[in-house]
Design an enzyme around this catalytic site. Structure first.
Site, PDB file in Angstrom:
ATOM      1  N   HIS A   1       0.843  -1.198   0.000  1.00  0.00           N
ATOM      2  CA  HIS A   1       0.000   0.000   0.000  1.00  0.00           C
ATOM      3  C   HIS A   1       0.884   1.256   0.000  1.00  0.00           C
ATOM      4  O   HIS A   1       0.690   2.162  -0.814  1.00  0.00           O
ATOM      5  CB  HIS A   1      -0.914  -0.023   1.230  1.00  0.00           C
ATOM      6  CG  HIS A   1      -1.746   1.195   1.387  1.00  0.00           C
ATOM      7  ND1 HIS A   1      -3.042   1.278   0.938  1.00  0.00           N
ATOM      8  CD2 HIS A   1      -1.473   2.408   1.948  1.00  0.00           C
ATOM      9  CE1 HIS A   1      -3.526   2.474   1.221  1.00  0.00           C
ATOM     10  NE2 HIS A   1      -2.594   3.181   1.830  1.00  0.00           N
ATOM     11  N   GLU A   2       1.847   1.299   0.899  1.00  0.00           N
ATOM     12  CA  GLU A   2       2.719   2.469   1.001  1.00  0.00           C
ATOM     13  C   GLU A   2       3.607   2.619  -0.233  1.00  0.00           C
ATOM     14  O   GLU A   2       3.915   3.729  -0.654  1.00  0.00           O
ATOM     15  CB  GLU A   2       3.542   2.420   2.287  1.00  0.00           C
ATOM     16  CG  GLU A   2       2.698   2.490   3.557  1.00  0.00           C
ATOM     17  CD  GLU A   2       1.768   3.691   3.631  1.00  0.00           C
ATOM     18  OE1 GLU A   2       2.134   4.789   3.146  1.00  0.00           O
ATOM     19  OE2 GLU A   2       0.661   3.546   4.176  1.00  0.00           O
TER      20      GLU A   2
ATOM     21  N   HIS B   1       1.744   4.482  -2.775  1.00  0.00           N
ATOM     22  CA  HIS B   1       1.822   5.928  -2.513  1.00  0.00           C
ATOM     23  C   HIS B   1       3.139   6.492  -3.037  1.00  0.00           C
ATOM     24  O   HIS B   1       3.157   7.534  -3.689  1.00  0.00           O
ATOM     25  CB  HIS B   1       1.707   6.222  -1.014  1.00  0.00           C
ATOM     26  CG  HIS B   1       0.328   6.173  -0.469  1.00  0.00           C
ATOM     27  ND1 HIS B   1      -0.727   6.876  -0.995  1.00  0.00           N
ATOM     28  CD2 HIS B   1      -0.174   5.502   0.595  1.00  0.00           C
ATOM     29  CE1 HIS B   1      -1.820   6.647  -0.296  1.00  0.00           C
ATOM     30  NE2 HIS B   1      -1.513   5.802   0.675  1.00  0.00           N
TER      31      HIS B   1
ATOM     32  N   HIS C   1      -5.350   7.230  -2.554  1.00  0.00           N
ATOM     33  CA  HIS C   1      -6.352   6.247  -2.162  1.00  0.00           C
ATOM     34  C   HIS C   1      -7.466   6.202  -3.197  1.00  0.00           C
ATOM     35  O   HIS C   1      -7.834   7.236  -3.768  1.00  0.00           O
ATOM     36  CB  HIS C   1      -6.941   6.592  -0.794  1.00  0.00           C
ATOM     37  CG  HIS C   1      -5.954   6.425   0.310  1.00  0.00           C
ATOM     38  ND1 HIS C   1      -5.547   7.467   1.093  1.00  0.00           N
ATOM     39  CD2 HIS C   1      -5.283   5.332   0.741  1.00  0.00           C
ATOM     40  CE1 HIS C   1      -4.666   7.024   1.969  1.00  0.00           C
ATOM     41  NE2 HIS C   1      -4.481   5.728   1.774  1.00  0.00           N
TER      42      HIS C   1
ATOM     43  N   TYR D   1      -9.805   2.239   1.279  1.00  0.00           N
ATOM     44  CA  TYR D   1     -10.111   2.078   2.709  1.00  0.00           C
ATOM     45  C   TYR D   1     -11.239   1.076   2.890  1.00  0.00           C
ATOM     46  O   TYR D   1     -12.078   0.897   1.998  1.00  0.00           O
ATOM     47  CB  TYR D   1     -10.559   3.397   3.316  1.00  0.00           C
ATOM     48  CG  TYR D   1      -9.481   4.418   3.559  1.00  0.00           C
ATOM     49  CD1 TYR D   1      -8.136   4.081   3.591  1.00  0.00           C
ATOM     50  CD2 TYR D   1      -9.818   5.736   3.783  1.00  0.00           C
ATOM     51  CE1 TYR D   1      -7.166   5.036   3.837  1.00  0.00           C
ATOM     52  CE2 TYR D   1      -8.854   6.700   4.037  1.00  0.00           C
ATOM     53  CZ  TYR D   1      -7.538   6.338   4.060  1.00  0.00           C
ATOM     54  OH  TYR D   1      -6.579   7.285   4.303  1.00  0.00           O
TER      55      TYR D   1
END
Length: 110
Positions: A5-6, A9, A15, A63
């Site tokens: 996930h990071e 980014h 997101h 999310y």
């Protein structure tokens, strides 16, 4: 899962629920969001971030229903299932990249 996930980014992705077209897929309940965490549900315009493919409710970048909830009620639900019985994001599906996440990376960098 968190590392992937990071990494997304770091590769320039926001997101999924921040996409400019998110209101066609999900509903955000800011009244259930912890004070000071509302920015996590801001939309990003297409002039800042390209959409890169279909909206994926199960993306590693999405999310879950209760992210940043201050009261145990959903902060985000699928328009097709406002009861939040439909899983959103990765915590419910075992983690890892989905085909849509890999496609976004390929579209952006290959």
């Amino acid at each position: 899962m968190t590392v992937q996930h990071e990494m997304m980014h770091c590769m320039g992705f926001y997101h999924t629920q921040s996409r400019a077209d998110r209101d066609s897929y999900v509903r955000i309940y800011l009244q259930n969001v912890m004070q000071g965490q509302e920015h996590n549900f801001d939309k990003v315009s297409t002039s800042v971030a390209s959409l890169y493919g279909a909206y994926d409710l199960l993306s590693i970048m999405h999310y879950d229903c209760y992210s940043f909830s201050k009261n145990g009620y959903p902060t985000i639900t699928s328009l097709n299932d406002p009861s939040c019985q439909t899983s959103l994001g990765q915590p419910h599906v075992g983690g890892g990249f989905r085909n849509s996440d890999v496609k976004k990376l390929n579209d952006m960098y290959c």
